[in-house]
Design a protein around this motif. Structure first.
Motif, PDB file in Angstrom:
ATOM      1  N   HIS A 107       0.826  -1.156  -0.065  1.00 24.61           N
ATOM      2  CA  HIS A 107      -0.046  -0.155   0.202  1.00 24.61           C
ATOM      3  C   HIS A 107       0.824   1.344  -0.214  1.00 24.61           C
ATOM      4  N   LEU A 108       2.099   1.199   0.557  1.00 17.13           N
ATOM      5  CA  LEU A 108       2.779   2.282   0.999  1.00 17.13           C
ATOM      6  C   LEU A 108       3.538   2.626  -0.669  1.00 17.13           C
ATOM      7  N   THR A 109       3.649   1.749  -1.432  1.00 16.87           N
ATOM      8  CA  THR A 109       4.153   1.732  -2.845  1.00 16.87           C
ATOM      9  C   THR A 109       3.343   2.043  -3.527  1.00 16.87           C
ATOM     10  N   THR A 110       1.992   1.859  -3.473  1.00 20.17           N
ATOM     11  CA  THR A 110       0.883   2.281  -4.328  1.00 20.17           C
ATOM     12  C   THR A 110       0.569   3.880  -4.029  1.00 20.17           C
ATOM     13  N   VAL A 111       0.642   4.274  -2.802  1.00 23.41           N
ATOM     14  CA  VAL A 111       0.466   5.743  -2.587  1.00 23.41           C
ATOM     15  C   VAL A 111       1.525   6.641  -3.086  1.00 23.41           C
ATOM     16  N   ARG A 112       2.784   6.023  -3.134  1.00 22.52           N
ATOM     17  CA  ARG A 112       3.655   6.735  -3.612  1.00 22.52           C
ATOM     18  C   ARG A 112       3.628   6.696  -5.260  1.00 22.52           C
ATOM     19  N   LEU A 113       3.092   5.812  -5.862  1.00 22.72           N
ATOM     20  CA  LEU A 113       2.952   5.846  -7.091  1.00 22.72           C
ATOM     21  C   LEU A 113       1.882   6.768  -7.495  1.00 22.72           C
ATOM     22  N   LEU A 114       0.727   6.755  -6.768  1.00 24.40           N
ATOM     23  CA  LEU A 114      -0.259   7.561  -7.216  1.00 24.40           C
ATOM     24  C   LEU A 114       0.187   9.190  -7.053  1.00 24.40           C
ATOM     25  N   ASN A 115       0.918   9.387  -6.035  1.00 25.94           N
ATOM     26  CA  ASN A 115       1.645  10.775  -5.925  1.00 25.94           C
ATOM     27  C   ASN A 115       2.181  11.162  -7.313  1.00 25.94           C
ATOM     28  N   ASN A 116       3.167  10.245  -7.769  1.00 26.85           N
ATOM     29  CA  ASN A 116       4.180  10.625  -8.974  1.00 26.85           C
ATOM     30  C   ASN A 116       3.261  10.738  -9.972  1.00 26.85           C
ATOM     31  N   THR A 117       2.160   9.715 -10.278  1.00 27.57           N
ATOM     32  CA  THR A 117       1.840   9.585 -11.790  1.00 27.57           C
ATOM     33  C   THR A 117       0.400  10.580 -11.943  1.00 27.57           C
ATOM     34  N   GLN A 118      -0.146  10.949 -10.687  1.00 27.25           N
ATOM     35  CA  GLN A 118      -1.417  11.498 -10.718  1.00 27.25           C
ATOM     36  C   GLN A 118      -1.702  13.108 -10.372  1.00 27.25           C
ATOM     37  N   SER A 119      -1.872  13.109  -8.931  1.00 31.67           N
ATOM     38  CA  SER A 119      -2.397  14.667  -8.453  1.00 31.67           C
ATOM     39  C   SER A 119      -1.072  15.569  -8.319  1.00 31.67           C
ATOM     40  N   LYS A 120       0.063  14.989  -8.156  1.00 38.96           N
ATOM     41  CA  LYS A 120       1.331  15.859  -7.861  1.00 38.96           C
ATOM     42  C   LYS A 120       1.018  16.633  -6.702  1.00 38.96           C
ATOM     43  N   THR A 121       0.287  16.041  -5.719  1.00 41.82           N
ATOM     44  CA  THR A 121       0.180  16.789  -4.435  1.00 41.82           C
ATOM     45  C   THR A 121       1.084  16.308  -3.489  1.00 41.82           C
ATOM     46  N   SER A 122       1.071  16.751  -2.140  1.00 39.13           N
ATOM     47  CA  SER A 122       2.353  16.562  -1.478  1.00 39.13           C
ATOM     48  C   SER A 122       2.029  15.440  -0.599  1.00 39.13           C
ATOM     49  N   GLY A 123       0.797  14.700  -0.761  1.00 41.88           N
ATOM     50  CA  GLY A 123       0.466  13.426   0.092  1.00 41.88           C
ATOM     51  C   GLY A 123      -0.753  12.547  -0.674  1.00 41.88           C
ATOM     52  N   GLN A 124      -0.802  11.511  -0.113  1.00 43.09           N
ATOM     53  CA  GLN A 124      -2.021  10.717  -0.621  1.00 43.09           C
ATOM     54  C   GLN A 124      -2.596   9.812   0.719  1.00 43.09           C
ATOM     55  N   THR A 125      -3.834   9.642   0.370  1.00 43.64           N
ATOM     56  CA  THR A 125      -4.677   8.725   1.172  1.00 43.64           C
ATOM     57  C   THR A 125      -5.059   7.700   0.730  1.00 43.64           C
ATOM     58  N   TYR A 126      -4.825   6.302   1.100  1.00 42.31           N
ATOM     59  CA  TYR A 126      -5.272   5.018   0.420  1.00 42.31           C
ATOM     60  C   TYR A 126      -5.939   4.217   1.392  1.00 42.31           C
ATOM     61  N   GLN A 127      -6.955   3.879   1.174  1.00 41.17           N
ATOM     62  CA  GLN A 127      -8.025   2.916   1.855  1.00 41.17           C
ATOM     63  C   GLN A 127      -8.359   1.695   1.005  1.00 41.17           C
ATOM     64  N   VAL A 128      -8.321   0.953   2.034  1.00 38.51           N
ATOM     65  CA  VAL A 128      -9.017  -0.611   1.514  1.00 38.51           C
ATOM     66  C   VAL A 128      -9.707  -1.391   2.369  1.00 38.51           C
ATOM     67  N   ARG A 129     -10.874  -1.575   1.866  1.00 38.76           N
ATOM     68  CA  ARG A 129     -12.090  -2.137   2.606  1.00 38.76           C
ATOM     69  C   ARG A 129     -11.980  -3.874   1.974  1.00 38.76           C
ATOM     70  N   PHE A 130     -11.780  -4.769   2.995  1.00 40.20           N
ATOM     71  CA  PHE A 130     -11.874  -6.150   2.622  1.00 40.20           C
ATOM     72  C   PHE A 130     -12.569  -6.930   3.454  1.00 40.20           C
ATOM     73  N   GLY A 131     -13.338  -8.046   2.876  1.00 41.99           N
ATOM     74  CA  GLY A 131     -14.176  -8.831   4.079  1.00 41.99           C
ATOM     75  C   GLY A 131     -15.005  -9.611   3.284  1.00 41.99           C
ATOM     76  N   CYS A 132     -16.100 -10.538   4.371  1.00 40.20           N
ATOM     77  CA  CYS A 132     -16.698 -11.656   3.739  1.00 40.20           C
ATOM     78  C   CYS A 132     -17.807 -11.594   4.724  1.00 40.20           C
ATOM     79  N   ASP A 133     -18.843 -12.430   4.268  1.00 37.70           N
ATOM     80  CA  ASP A 133     -20.055 -12.811   4.872  1.00 37.70           C
ATOM     81  C   ASP A 133     -20.494 -14.059   4.867  1.00 37.70           C
ATOM     82  N   ILE A 134     -20.992 -14.657   5.818  1.00 38.14           N
ATOM     83  CA  ILE A 134     -21.879 -16.068   5.808  1.00 38.14           C
ATOM     84  C   ILE A 134     -23.092 -15.581   6.133  1.00 38.14           C
ATOM     85  N   PHE A 135     -23.967 -15.790   5.084  1.00 43.75           N
ATOM     86  CA  PHE A 135     -25.476 -15.584   5.215  1.00 43.75           C
ATOM     87  C   PHE A 135     -26.464 -16.498   6.023  1.00 43.75           C
TER      88      PHE A 135
END
Length: 355
Positions: A107-135
């Motif tokens: 994830h740290l690699t991803t946020v640095r990549l996003l900063n270099n290739t997209q917004s060119k801002t001074s920082g990035q916030t990266y979030q992941v939501r992962f899960g599962c359900d038994i119904f």
């Protein structure tokens, strides 16, 4: 690959069919009587190019809405939070810690990549939501969603079995991820298999703690605010989560004007919920809170009792007494002041009037 492979079993034929049929019937009834359970993990990584220190990274896990584990960059070990989770074998926590460290770097690699290739801002916030359900019917399902700077970014497509972009700017990174077939396969393994195994593992330890059932404790309180009188039924300390709570008037009629709050987890793994009904003053004794839960042999019924003064009423009474006392003090001060002014006025007039 991190994680363990799922053991596969095959059914036998011949004279073993009868036990298998019995087992299938048992599974059918188990699925009908089952409850829904959810396991979710939330990854958050915040990185700033201007900050010379370490980035912020955290993983929080929850089971059925109860926070059960945490991992941070300052304490890079997955730690169980509820007491009952600490009974899970140490090997499991070592395995989860390896997984968490792997995704921390990714994830740290991803946020640095996003900063270099997209917004060119001074920082990035990266979030992941992962899960599962038994119904309730025994079916299972899982998800993985990625967000960047508060917006949907990429998600795991269960139909196409690959990563899919949620935004146009995510397409280059999505294509890069999909070219790594091993990574895609690993994500689906975690979502579809490992996550379900973790739910079952955690539930087995939680069930052992409460021996499968914990009876609800119920308390009825009277609330008064804004000229309205309400009765609130508080059920707490019960397990499992599913519970039926309702207000009855005159023993049979279902009460109207009912406010229901969501069922919330307690730190010890049990649950609590509230159900409030608006009543006419003086009619409190006509209402009964009725609970049905799998731990009970019969319905649990509770009414508000006059001699059971609740904390809210005590607080209100203390508040009114304090206001009355303050009003009395103010009235006394004003009265004394008024008398003093009258006496002073008379003296002043006596001294200024001619002889």
């Amino acid at each position: 690959m991190l994680g363990r492979d799922i053991e596969e079993t095959s059914a036998k034929t011949g004279d073993t069919m009868y036990p298998i049929l019995i087992f299938q019937i048992f599974l059918l009834f188990s699925s009908v009587l089952a409850e829904r359970h959810s396991l979710a993990y939330y990854f958050t990584t915040i990185w700033s190019s201007e900050d010379q220190g370490n980035p912020f990274h955290q993983v929080v896990g929850s089971l059925d809405g109860e926070q059960i584990l945490r991992y941070t960059i300052d304490d890079p070990v997955v730690r169980p939070l509820p007491e009952w989770m600490k009974n899970v074998e140490p090997e499991h926590w070592r395995e989860l810690t390896e997984i968490a460290k792997h995704y921390e770097l990714r994830h740290l690699t991803t946020v640095r990549l996003l900063n270099n290739t997209q917004s060119k801002t001074s920082g990035q916030t990266y979030q992941v939501r992962f899960g599962c359900d038994i119904f309730e019917d025994g079916a299972t399902g899982g998800y993985e969603e990625f967000g960047a700077n508060g917006k949907d970014f990429i998600y795991l497509d269960n139909i196409q079995r690959k990563f899919a972009p949620s935004a146009d700017e995510a397409r280059p990174l999505t294509e890069k991820w999909n070219r790594r077939r091993g990574s895609v396969k690993r994500q689906f393994f975690y979502k579809d298999e490992a996550c379900i195994q973790w739910i079952e593992k955690y539930l087995s330890h939680r069930n052992d703690t409460f021996q499968g059932r914990a009876q609800p404790i119920v308390k009825v309180e009277r609330l008064q605010s804004n000229g309205l009188t309400k009765l609130r039924c508080h059920a707490y300390g019960f397990y499992p989560q599913t519970i039926d709570v309702k207000w009855m008037k005159n023993g049979s009629d279902k009460a109207s004007s009912v406010e229901k709050e969501m069922t919330l987890p307690n730190p010890d793994g049990t649950y609590q919920t509230f159900l409030t009904v608006e009543v006419q003053p003086g009619e409190e004794d006509l209402y009964t809170c009725v609970l049905d839960h799998s731990s009970l042999e019969m319905l649990l019924k509770e009414k508000w009792r006059m001699n059971h003064i609740n904390h809210t009423e005590l607080k209100n009474r203390s508040y009114h007494r304090m206001i009355s006392f303050a009003a009395a003090v103010v009235s006394t001060v004003l009265l004394v002041g008024l008398l003093y002014a009258c006496i002073s006025g008379r003296k002043n007039r006596a001294s200024t009037e001619p002889d």
